[in-house]
Design a protein around this motif. Sequence first.
Motif, PDB file in Angstrom:
ATOM      1  N   LEU A  14      40.801  33.682  43.472  1.00  0.00           N
ATOM      2  CA  LEU A  14      41.261  32.229  44.014  1.00  0.00           C
ATOM      3  C   LEU A  14      41.705  32.217  45.284  1.00  0.00           C
ATOM      4  N   TYR A  15      42.541  33.137  46.005  1.00  0.00           N
ATOM      5  CA  TYR A  15      43.223  33.130  46.848  1.00  0.00           C
ATOM      6  C   TYR A  15      41.903  33.329  48.006  1.00  0.00           C
ATOM      7  N   ALA A  16      41.096  33.930  48.019  1.00  0.00           N
ATOM      8  CA  ALA A  16      39.800  34.271  48.843  1.00  0.00           C
ATOM      9  C   ALA A  16      39.251  32.948  49.021  1.00  0.00           C
ATOM     10  N   TRP A  17      38.895  32.278  47.623  1.00  0.00           N
ATOM     11  CA  TRP A  17      37.981  31.089  47.684  1.00  0.00           C
ATOM     12  C   TRP A  17      39.079  30.082  48.523  1.00  0.00           C
ATOM     13  N   ASP A  18      40.178  30.043  48.361  1.00  0.00           N
ATOM     14  CA  ASP A  18      41.006  28.843  49.259  1.00  0.00           C
ATOM     15  C   ASP A  18      41.159  29.456  50.625  1.00  0.00           C
ATOM     16  N   SER A  19      40.999  30.667  51.019  1.00  0.00           N
ATOM     17  CA  SER A  19      41.015  30.943  52.415  1.00  0.00           C
ATOM     18  C   SER A  19      39.800  30.723  52.830  1.00  0.00           C
ATOM     19  N   GLY A  20      38.798  30.232  52.160  1.00  0.00           N
ATOM     20  CA  GLY A  20      37.363  30.084  52.796  1.00  0.00           C
ATOM     21  C   GLY A  20      36.722  31.533  53.125  1.00  0.00           C
ATOM     22  N   TRP A  74      57.617  18.438  47.604  1.00  0.00           N
ATOM     23  CA  TRP A  74      56.623  19.005  48.247  1.00  0.00           C
ATOM     24  C   TRP A  74      55.405  18.551  47.949  1.00  0.00           C
ATOM     25  N   GLU A  75      54.721  19.041  49.018  1.00  0.00           N
ATOM     26  CA  GLU A  75      53.074  18.625  48.750  1.00  0.00           C
ATOM     27  C   GLU A  75      52.252  19.837  48.617  1.00  0.00           C
ATOM     28  N   ILE A  76      51.293  19.451  48.040  1.00  0.00           N
ATOM     29  CA  ILE A  76      50.489  20.786  47.586  1.00  0.00           C
ATOM     30  C   ILE A  76      49.650  21.293  48.795  1.00  0.00           C
ATOM     31  N   GLY A  77      49.371  20.482  49.837  1.00  0.00           N
ATOM     32  CA  GLY A  77      48.773  21.010  50.876  1.00  0.00           C
ATOM     33  C   GLY A  77      49.809  21.868  51.646  1.00  0.00           C
ATOM     34  N   ARG A  78      50.972  21.737  51.522  1.00  0.00           N
ATOM     35  CA  ARG A  78      51.865  22.688  52.214  1.00  0.00           C
ATOM     36  C   ARG A  78      52.297  24.067  51.509  1.00  0.00           C
ATOM     37  N   LEU A  79      51.655  24.105  50.387  1.00  0.00           N
ATOM     38  CA  LEU A  79      51.963  25.434  49.480  1.00  0.00           C
ATOM     39  C   LEU A  79      51.337  26.579  50.268  1.00  0.00           C
ATOM     40  N   ASN A  80      52.098  27.645  50.126  1.00  0.00           N
ATOM     41  CA  ASN A  80      51.545  29.257  50.342  1.00  0.00           C
ATOM     42  C   ASN A  80      50.319  29.333  49.702  1.00  0.00           C
ATOM     43  N   LYS A  81      49.231  29.861  50.277  1.00  0.00           N
ATOM     44  CA  LYS A  81      48.251  30.126  49.458  1.00  0.00           C
ATOM     45  C   LYS A  81      48.116  31.159  48.196  1.00  0.00           C
ATOM     46  N   VAL A  82      49.081  32.115  48.460  1.00  0.00           N
ATOM     47  CA  VAL A  82      49.406  32.903  47.388  1.00  0.00           C
ATOM     48  C   VAL A  82      49.946  32.257  46.141  1.00  0.00           C
ATOM     49  N   ASP A  83      50.906  31.329  46.482  1.00  0.00           N
ATOM     50  CA  ASP A  83      51.539  30.370  45.355  1.00  0.00           C
ATOM     51  C   ASP A  83      50.763  29.492  44.925  1.00  0.00           C
ATOM     52  N   LEU A  84      49.615  28.966  45.549  1.00  0.00           N
ATOM     53  CA  LEU A  84      48.920  28.253  45.057  1.00  0.00           C
ATOM     54  C   LEU A  84      47.651  28.729  44.103  1.00  0.00           C
ATOM     55  N   ALA A  85      47.351  29.914  44.427  1.00  0.00           N
ATOM     56  CA  ALA A  85      46.439  30.610  43.718  1.00  0.00           C
ATOM     57  C   ALA A  85      46.827  30.900  42.356  1.00  0.00           C
ATOM     58  N   VAL A  86      48.240  31.521  42.323  1.00  0.00           N
ATOM     59  CA  VAL A  86      48.866  31.701  41.025  1.00  0.00           C
ATOM     60  C   VAL A  86      48.930  30.484  40.180  1.00  0.00           C
TER      61      VAL A  86
END
Length: 143
Positions: A14-20, A74-86
Amino acid sequence: MARRKSRILAFQALYAWDSGTKDEKTLLDFSWASEAQLERIGEDGKTFARLIIGGTLEAIDRIDAVISRHLVNWEIGRLNKVDLAVLRMSVYSLLFQKDIHPSIVINEAVDISREYGSDDAFRFVNGVLASVKSTLETENRKL
């Protein structure tokens, strides 16, 4: 322990997906993962990871809406990608994997966040998921 390793694999996907860097097909065939990692989790572990990855991506809009409702100042777009994937894979589990107790989902998320996130990320992840869990329990009582 096998499910933890599967969750780590799902988190990485999911981290890789979000990172494109990876598309869904590539994520689900695990060609990007090491042979050793795949051997450690086995076929059942890969199936469990695929369920989390595929389910999360299929319900991504709903999952992101749930996460957004539980962010304070906080806004979802500002979340760290690691935190967002978890958070994404954990909210998927809380919403759709009713056979897994919510405390297990949250504990696994906190542990993964401790290992892969920044120093205090696990506290943030724990707080958001505890809030989601509480809301879901309240909604279920109303049914």
